[in-house]
Design an enzyme around this catalytic site. Sequence first.
Site, mmCIF file in Angstrom:
data_model
loop_
_atom_site.group_PDB
_atom_site.id
_atom_site.type_symbol
_atom_site.label_atom_id
_atom_site.label_comp_id
_atom_site.label_asym_id
_atom_site.label_seq_id
_atom_site.Cartn_x
_atom_site.Cartn_y
_atom_site.Cartn_z
ATOM 1 N N THR A 124 -2.923 5.287 -4.117
ATOM 2 C CA THR A 124 -1.738 6.095 -3.416
ATOM 3 C C THR A 124 -0.459 5.822 -4.035
ATOM 4 O OG1 THR A 124 -1.582 3.926 -1.822
ATOM 5 C CG2 THR A 124 -2.897 6.090 -1.288
ATOM 6 N N THR A 125 -0.100 4.738 -4.668
ATOM 7 C CA THR A 125 1.140 4.623 -5.322
ATOM 8 C C THR A 125 1.287 5.343 -6.727
ATOM 9 O OG1 THR A 125 1.209 2.409 -4.281
ATOM 10 C CG2 THR A 125 2.794 2.838 -6.168
ATOM 11 N N ASP A 146 -8.885 0.090 1.672
ATOM 12 C CA ASP A 146 -9.249 0.666 0.515
ATOM 13 C C ASP A 146 -10.222 0.328 -0.144
ATOM 14 O OD1 ASP A 146 -6.657 1.483 0.992
ATOM 15 O OD2 ASP A 146 -5.217 0.481 -0.279
ATOM 16 N N ASP A 160 0.706 -1.383 -0.045
ATOM 17 C CA ASP A 160 0.145 -0.014 0.070
ATOM 18 C C ASP A 160 0.956 1.298 0.073
ATOM 19 O OD1 ASP A 160 -2.607 1.356 0.339
ATOM 20 O OD2 ASP A 160 -1.693 2.037 2.277
#
Length: 580
Positions: A97-98, A392, A64
């Site tokens: 998020t990445t 998520d 994550d």
Amino acid sequence: MMPGMGRPGIILLREGTDTSQGKPQLVSNINACQAVAEAVKTTLGPRGMDKLVFDGRKVTISNDGATIMGLLEIAHPAAKTLVDISMSQDAEVGDGTTSVVLLAAEMLKQVKEFVEAGVHPQILIRYMRMSSKLAVETIKKLAVPFEGDKGREMLLKCAGTALNSKLISSHQDLFAPMVVDAVSGLKSDLSDLNLIAVKKVPGGEVRSSFLVKGVAFKKTFSYAGHEQMTKKFVNPKILLLNVELELKSEKENAEVRITDPDQYQSIVDAEWNVIYEKLDKCVDSGANIVLSKLPIGDLATQYFADKGLFCAGRVEVGDMVRVGKATGAVIQTSTNGFTDEVIGKCGMFEEKQVGDERFNLFTECPSEETATIVLRGGSEQFIEESHRSMHDAIMVVKRSLKSQAIVAGGGAIEMEVAKVLREESLKIEGKGQLVMQSFARALEIVPRQLAENAGYDATDILNALRKKHFHEQDGKWFGVNIKDGGICDTYESSVWEPSINKINSLAAAGEAACVILSIDETVRNPKSEQPGAQPQAQQQRMGGGGMSGMMGNAMDIANSGARKGKLGHGVNFMKGRGGG
């Protein structure tokens, strides 16, 4: 005398302060952001690798982006901007998020050559913002709205896509419906995700995880008598308290004066009467289950057991709020004046064994807004990562319900937006055309990295995608085929994401890139960075060197044999047998 000689220099900053400015500073910031992106880029997508982060106490295994960025403890001031956008993406959307970090770093990488060539940063910022705005508008136009009857199916596929890149991706047939059912129950206010609890129980296999449509929490600390209680009720009445039901001992310094020994017994009886009065009122309210945030002592536990009631003390605040929301009960701060309006109801209550833990389950509640997901797994790290994955997926389904629109994933939307930006850039004269084309090239980092992480040739896949998107009418939803290699229609393959996910990613990445491009000087004071450092003025007040300075001053005077002079605060002359 030469001009300027003898003229004092103007000193603005403390000695030792590090200042960096101009083009080298800008290039340094861009390089730092690229280094951060290098650390997380291999975690992108369904075939992304995991990172093991050890902070000296705890081991975290995760892919994550927000979790890894938070654990890296990045020291570079400009690179911390990427941590901020990753955290904001996690809070706002939950997923992506990445990719938001990769996009921001790639945008900076693409305009780095213009910075080195001497293009003014404000020109770059102007056209970057224009490109970002155009990209967001393009996504809004391409987004596919939810169709009425197929709403649940779309939510299931969005949840499945969010779980695809997670540790529990092979079990998405179990977890995706679980997440959709939990979020779909939030009818009144989708923003209150506190009504969905995730409880972790080590041991057992992942497929043993289950959803409770209601409230479930671990059995709290209990006294003797708890095992004699009734552990199952049908249509029970529930009383929630913020009251301590425990016999309190007298204060150690209490003083009671009596004239007759019988009076002492009456004082002791009064203390017992207070607690029994509270317990009687709880029983008289008609409740079958009594829960309290504060302790319920052994006397109260045995009393309720004798009366056929169930009780639990020291219940967590979040669980109390969820029970209240589910059953309609109102938390009471006093045992006086109970009415039917403050008593909650549910269809079934039971205490159930889950692994090594005992769980209290409230089901068939009047309000269906609360839900509890109980996660099982073999190791603590696995359960923690499962928890992050569920968070998520819950956020993605929530955003899908709010935005009511989806786009295809797998790099398809990025390639289509890049195509539109390239076409629009041809209408711009001057340097702006090159900046917008650089922005379009930066978007290709997502399909390229997806292909690389899956072990495929990224160059071949990107060429195939460019050909499909630029030259064929039906190519707008084509992205990377992670399963078999090559490219495929990711919309038909049900790789769907909420449109707000991509909108937020591009807007945040573009803004972060502009912020970093606008920085032309960094001022760093090394003394302020030392942990526990004291301001210079404070040290001077304490005798030039804090406590050591004060004591040193005293020792100097004492060693000289004098008995006069100014000593530090709290230090006095001492007279001994030697006189003085």
